[in-house]
Scaffold this motif. Structure first.
Motif, PDB file in Angstrom:
ATOM      1  N   LEU A 117       0.832  -1.203   0.000  1.00 35.51           N
ATOM      2  CA  LEU A 117       0.000   0.000   0.000  1.00 35.51           C
ATOM      3  C   LEU A 117       0.868   1.255   0.000  1.00 35.51           C
ATOM      4  CD1 LEU A 117      -2.790  -1.035   2.550  1.00 35.51           C
ATOM      5  CD2 LEU A 117      -2.836  -1.152   0.041  1.00 35.51           C
ATOM      6  N   HIS A 118       0.411   2.270  -0.723  1.00 37.76           N
ATOM      7  CA  HIS A 118       1.164   3.502  -0.851  1.00 37.76           C
ATOM      8  C   HIS A 118       1.200   4.255   0.478  1.00 37.76           C
ATOM      9  CE1 HIS A 118       1.486   7.874  -2.057  1.00 37.76           C
ATOM     10  NE2 HIS A 118       2.577   7.370  -2.604  1.00 37.76           N
ATOM     11  N   ILE A 119       2.393   4.698   0.860  1.00 38.73           N
ATOM     12  CA  ILE A 119       2.569   5.467   2.102  1.00 38.73           C
ATOM     13  C   ILE A 119       2.694   6.950   1.796  1.00 38.73           C
ATOM     14  CG2 ILE A 119       4.054   5.859   4.096  1.00 38.73           C
ATOM     15  CD1 ILE A 119       4.887   2.933   3.952  1.00 38.73           C
ATOM     16  N   ARG A 120       3.627   7.296   0.908  1.00 39.60           N
ATOM     17  CA  ARG A 120       3.821   8.709   0.566  1.00 39.60           C
ATOM     18  C   ARG A 120       4.615   8.810  -0.739  1.00 39.60           C
ATOM     19  NH1 ARG A 120       7.375   7.793   4.829  1.00 39.60           N
ATOM     20  NH2 ARG A 120       5.799   8.494   6.305  1.00 39.60           N
ATOM     21  N   THR A 121       4.552   9.996  -1.326  1.00 40.16           N
ATOM     22  CA  THR A 121       5.349  10.329  -2.501  1.00 40.16           C
ATOM     23  C   THR A 121       6.275  11.479  -2.140  1.00 40.16           C
ATOM     24  OG1 THR A 121       3.699   9.554  -4.101  1.00 40.16           O
ATOM     25  CG2 THR A 121       5.292  11.195  -4.869  1.00 40.16           C
ATOM     26  N   VAL A 122       7.543  11.354  -2.528  1.00 35.40           N
ATOM     27  CA  VAL A 122       8.556  12.335  -2.170  1.00 35.40           C
ATOM     28  C   VAL A 122       9.089  12.992  -3.431  1.00 35.40           C
ATOM     29  CG1 VAL A 122      10.811  12.679  -1.093  1.00 35.40           C
ATOM     30  CG2 VAL A 122       9.199  11.023  -0.119  1.00 35.40           C
ATOM     31  N   GLY A 123       9.173  14.318  -3.420  1.00 35.63           N
ATOM     32  CA  GLY A 123       9.803  15.060  -4.494  1.00 35.63           C
ATOM     33  C   GLY A 123       8.905  15.280  -5.697  1.00 35.63           C
ATOM     34  N   ARG A 124       9.460  15.988  -6.658  1.00 34.75           N
ATOM     35  CA  ARG A 124       8.809  16.278  -7.926  1.00 34.75           C
ATOM     36  C   ARG A 124       9.884  16.736  -8.896  1.00 34.75           C
ATOM     37  NH1 ARG A 124       5.722  21.980  -6.398  1.00 34.75           N
ATOM     38  NH2 ARG A 124       7.627  23.161  -5.914  1.00 34.75           N
ATOM     39  N   LYS A 125       9.497  16.936 -10.145  1.00 33.42           N
ATOM     40  CA  LYS A 125      10.465  17.367 -11.146  1.00 33.42           C
ATOM     41  C   LYS A 125      10.824  18.830 -10.915  1.00 33.42           C
ATOM     42  CE  LYS A 125      11.317  17.250 -16.143  1.00 33.42           C
ATOM     43  NZ  LYS A 125      12.524  16.399 -16.006  1.00 33.42           N
ATOM     44  N   GLY A 126      12.127  19.123 -10.920  1.00 37.37           N
ATOM     45  CA  GLY A 126      12.574  20.487 -10.715  1.00 37.37           C
ATOM     46  C   GLY A 126      14.012  20.535 -10.260  1.00 37.37           C
ATOM     47  N   GLY A 127      14.468  21.750  -9.979  1.00 41.15           N
ATOM     48  CA  GLY A 127      15.864  21.937  -9.596  1.00 41.15           C
ATOM     49  C   GLY A 127      16.078  22.407  -8.181  1.00 41.15           C
ATOM     50  N   GLY A 128      14.998  22.576  -7.419  1.00 39.54           N
ATOM     51  CA  GLY A 128      15.142  23.051  -6.050  1.00 39.54           C
ATOM     52  C   GLY A 128      15.473  21.934  -5.075  1.00 39.54           C
ATOM     53  N   PRO A 129      15.739  22.285  -3.815  1.00 35.32           N
ATOM     54  CA  PRO A 129      16.005  21.256  -2.796  1.00 35.32           C
ATOM     55  C   PRO A 129      14.832  20.277  -2.692  1.00 35.32           C
ATOM     56  CG  PRO A 129      16.554  23.439  -1.977  1.00 35.32           C
ATOM     57  CD  PRO A 129      15.832  23.649  -3.273  1.00 35.32           C
ATOM     58  N   GLY A 130      15.146  18.987  -2.724  1.00 31.14           N
ATOM     59  CA  GLY A 130      14.107  17.970  -2.653  1.00 31.14           C
ATOM     60  C   GLY A 130      13.419  17.709  -3.972  1.00 31.14           C
ATOM     61  N   GLU A 131      13.861  18.377  -5.041  1.00 31.08           N
ATOM     62  CA  GLU A 131      13.311  18.137  -6.373  1.00 31.08           C
ATOM     63  C   GLU A 131      14.338  17.394  -7.223  1.00 31.08           C
ATOM     64  OE1 GLU A 131      10.329  21.993  -6.789  1.00 31.08           O
ATOM     65  OE2 GLU A 131      12.344  22.096  -7.669  1.00 31.08           O
ATOM     66  N   PHE A 132      13.843  16.720  -8.270  1.00 33.80           N
ATOM     67  CA  PHE A 132      14.705  15.861  -9.075  1.00 33.80           C
ATOM     68  C   PHE A 132      14.537  16.193 -10.551  1.00 33.80           C
ATOM     69  CE2 PHE A 132      12.902  13.295  -5.509  1.00 33.80           C
ATOM     70  CZ  PHE A 132      14.028  13.280  -4.700  1.00 33.80           C
ATOM     71  N   GLU A 133      15.635  16.044 -11.278  1.00 36.39           N
ATOM     72  CA  GLU A 133      15.602  16.270 -12.725  1.00 36.39           C
ATOM     73  C   GLU A 133      15.789  14.972 -13.494  1.00 36.39           C
ATOM     74  OE1 GLU A 133      14.757  18.309 -15.979  1.00 36.39           O
ATOM     75  OE2 GLU A 133      14.828  19.248 -13.991  1.00 36.39           O
ATOM     76  N   GLN A 134      16.747  14.150 -13.072  1.00 40.78           N
ATOM     77  CA  GLN A 134      16.979  12.870 -13.746  1.00 40.78           C
ATOM     78  C   GLN A 134      17.722  11.915 -12.812  1.00 40.78           C
ATOM     79  OE1 GLN A 134      19.386  12.842 -17.316  1.00 40.78           O
ATOM     80  NE2 GLN A 134      18.274  11.111 -18.156  1.00 40.78           N
TER      81      GLN A 134
END
Length: 422
Positions: A117-134
């Motif tokens: 079961l899903h607990i949480r989703t972390v981050g998103r696309k971007g360049g800020g702290p806690g964000e991811f690009e690739q």
């Protein structure tokens, strides 16, 4: 602009404009997992290298072979929930059994409980702290934080098991190696790839492996395994630009870096796997007899279709250069006990379902049949009696599977080895 189709099956390079594997020091076969005596040989060469030669038949019989049973599957073919994956880049599992799935399309880290079961989703696309690009890979640090390598953001993002962003470290950008071959060793040192500052004239795309200390300062560098011999490519050159594509079914090299700090690499044209230290010393050579799989007319037509990207851009191919037989293997990885899982080249309908298992010393145990098609990128994760891996259905939809490794528990004593040790 350079289009590159490298000579790595399990490690692939992509230029932006291809795996840490746990290898524990287990030095003997477990008791109760063999049906017959081992008929191979172990030779100590004058150089001190241990050469392990295996016959085509392993030691398992029907009662002693392992059985893999799928117990849980996370994923969906449609909808908009967190279990709908676009592209699974990497997997991780924590000691509590929580499953961390990085979706490379959404650039999100999705965390699921041991029940799926899903607990949480972390981050998103971007360049800020806690964000991811690739993000191309993940690994657990000695203090239990998860490091996510993001070359497009030129950094490694660090989060804790609650998904909270902790910090980041600088990392080489502009180059992607899939599956990511770096991570931590047993001593807590971190490794990542880099470019060789002094490449040889023959080096097409020279990589080195860098060891970092606790302060993320480079302390040592090693050459990664490289293909020795003439490489078979189709090429198109236009001034300073060129394209290169491998001749289908030609031999190549695939490699893994292990938690003990060693490289293992395989020459796929032969059934041979080599262990080499970080310092460059060859330690062990494991080989196995095999029956080559012929290249069919259907294989040649498929190869022609797969090379249309090359011919559409002006490249020329000569299908007569395709070998008459396929390589011996596609790749390999290690489980948590140091056993070597080799993916042999088999009939297309069996590919990804048949694996051959060797013990940590390189003795062939037998064949494992999986109830699902295993994708070896990302590399499967092993925790106790469980394997966590990525598969795809007939519609090419990705899923994460949790499968139990059924290993016979009967005690028949240690493995009987028919060895001539010279």
């Amino acid at each position: 602009m350079k289009n590159i189709d490298c000579r790595y099956r399990s490690t692939r390079l992509v230029v932006l404009t291809g795996c840490l594997v746990w290898l524990l020091p287990v030095l003997a076969c477990s008791s109760g997992e063999t049906g017959t005596s081992w008929a191979g040989t172990v030779d100590t060469l004058p150089t001190g290298v241990i050469q392990v030669s295996n016959p085509e038949t392993g030691v398992w019989d029907e009662a002693s072979s392992w059985v893999v049973t799928e117990e849980m599957r996370i994923g969906a073919a449609d909808g908009d929930g967190p279990d709908l994956f676009g592209r699974i880049t990497d997997l991780a599992v924590d000691p509590a059994g929580r499953i961390y799935v990085f979706d490379g399309q959404a650039q999100e880290l999705r965390i699921f409980g041991r029940d799926g079961l899903h607990i949480r989703t972390v981050g998103r696309k971007g360049g800020g702290p806690g964000e991811f690009e690739q993000v191309i890979g993940m690994d657990w640090s000695p203090n239990g934080d998860l490091w996510l390598v993001d070359p497009s953001n030129n950094r490694i993002s660090v989060i804790d098991t609650s998904g909270t962003y902790v910090t980041s470290h600088p990392a080489l950008g502009g180059i992607v190696v899939l599956p990511w071959p770096g991570g931590f060793d047993d001593r807590g040192s971190f490794y990542n790839y880099g470019l060789d500052p002094n490449p040889g004239d023959e080096d097409f795309f020279p990589l080195v492996f860098i060891r970092f200390d606790d302060e993320m300062t480079p302390v040592d560098t090693a050459q990664v395994p490289r293909y020795q011999g003439e490489q078979d490519f189709f090429e198109r050159r236009d001034g300073g630009n060129f394209m290169r594509a491998s001749v289908p079914h030609s031999p190549s090299l695939t490699w893994r870096f292990t938690r003990t700090g060693d490289f293992w690499f395989a020459l796929t044209g032969e059934y041979q796997i080599v262990q080499r230290t970080f310092a460059g010393d060859t330690v062990r050579i494991v080989s196995k007899d095999f029956t080559p799989v012929p290249v069919t007319s259907e294989d040649i037509e498929e190869a022609r279709e797969n090379l249309e990207w090359f011919t559409r851009q002006g490249g020329e191919i000569d299908l007569s250069r395709i070998p008459a037989t396929k390589p011996a293997l596609r790749g390999f990885f290690f489980d948590a006990d140091g056993n070597i899982w080799v993916e042999p080249v088999v009939a297309a309908e069996q590919q990804g379902r048949v694996f051959e298992l060797f013990d940590p010393d390189g003795r062939f145990l037998g064949e494992i049949l999986l109830p699902f098609e295993l994708r070896t990128s990302p590399v499967p994760v092993f925790m106790g009696d469980y394997m966590y891996a990525v598969t795809r259905d007939e519609l090419d939809v990705p899923y994460v599977v949790k499968a139990r490794l059924g290993r016979p528990a009967t005690d028949t004593g240690d493995l009987t080895i028919g060895v001539e040790d010279r």
